[in-house]
Design a protein around this motif. Structure first.
Motif: not given
Ligand code: SAM
Length: 199
Positions: A176-180, A168-171, A118-120, A148-150
């Motif tokens: 608020y940027n805390h997608l599951s 590239e992150a989903i922005q 999610a982070g830059a 890879l998904l965390g």
């Molecule tokens: N703060 C964590 C991070 O920056 O990855 C968010 C963890 S989220 C619960 C678990 C996973 O969802 C992340 O490791 C990533 O694979 C994905 N994810 C969550 N938000 C995302 C975003 N805005 N862009 C891309 N992937 C995202």
């Protein structure tokens, strides 16, 4: 729309280790049943051959295998055949390296590894460029890809640094940027494999 049955050499990995906790410490997170079902159905829907479930913990591997077996054999399979069809896409492995080797064995080439976050961070692979690379992979003009998904608070920094690319992150246009991981995976997969949206 002509429905294709051909899968694309693009793989997912739901990583439970190494990931970080809220304090930034590297941990091994627990498997979540919902993650397995949602990612399996996502992979099945977009014709992604496999979603690797990465955990080095033996008890977690047994748990995941039991969850999958419940729906792929016996009563679960009879009652929900479509669930069985999806869960077939899951593959439990102890580490990302094993997933890479399994892809190499099937595709004949090492996969390029794309980390997500999610982070830059360092220079990213834009969604548009990633789509182009996947089109080349689909035409077998480029090798397979492994995204890879965390879990927990995200992929461990070492894993992100070791990746070939950071996607590239989903922005969202919000603070608020805390997608599951389930939502993020679905958005990313549709951006990369879904119909191209112009603009
Ligand atoms: N703060 C964590 C991070 O920056 O990855 C968010 C963890 S989220 C619960 C678990 C996973 O969802 C992340 O490791 C990533 O694979 C994905 N994810 C969550 N938000 C995302 C975003 N805005 N862009 C891309 N992937 C995202």
């Amino acid at each position: 729309v002509q429905k294709s049955t051909k899968s694309i050499p693009f793989y997912l990995a739901l990583v439970h280790y190494p990931v970080v906790n809220r304090n930034g410490a590297v941990i091994a997170s627990a498997i979540t049943n919902l993650d397995l079902h949602d990612l399996a159905r996502l992979a099945c829907t977009y014709r992604i051959p496999q979603c690797f479930i990465v955990t080095p913990l033996k008890d977690q591997q047994v748990l995941a295998a039991r969850l999958i077996a419940h729906w792929c054999e016996g009563a679960g399979r009879e009652s929900h055949p479509d669930r069985w069809q999806a869960l077939q896409h899951l593959r439990i492995v102890p580490e990302v390296g094993v997933a890479k080797r399994e892809i190499q064995a099937v595709q004949g080439r090492d996969p390029e590894v794309w980390a997500t976050s999610a982070g830059a961070g360092r220079a990213v692979l834009t969604h548009r460029a990633a789509r182009r690379q996947l089109e080349a992979s689909r035409a077998l003009l480029a090798g397979p890809k492994l995204m890879l998904l965390g879990t927990a608070w995200g992929l461990a920094p070492g894993l992100i640094e070791a990746a070939d690319q950071v996607l590239e992150a989903i922005q969202p246009d919000s603070l608020y940027n805390h997608l599951s991981v389930r939502c993020a995976a679905a958005i990313l997969v549709d951006r990369l494999l879904g119909p191209e949206r112009l603009g």
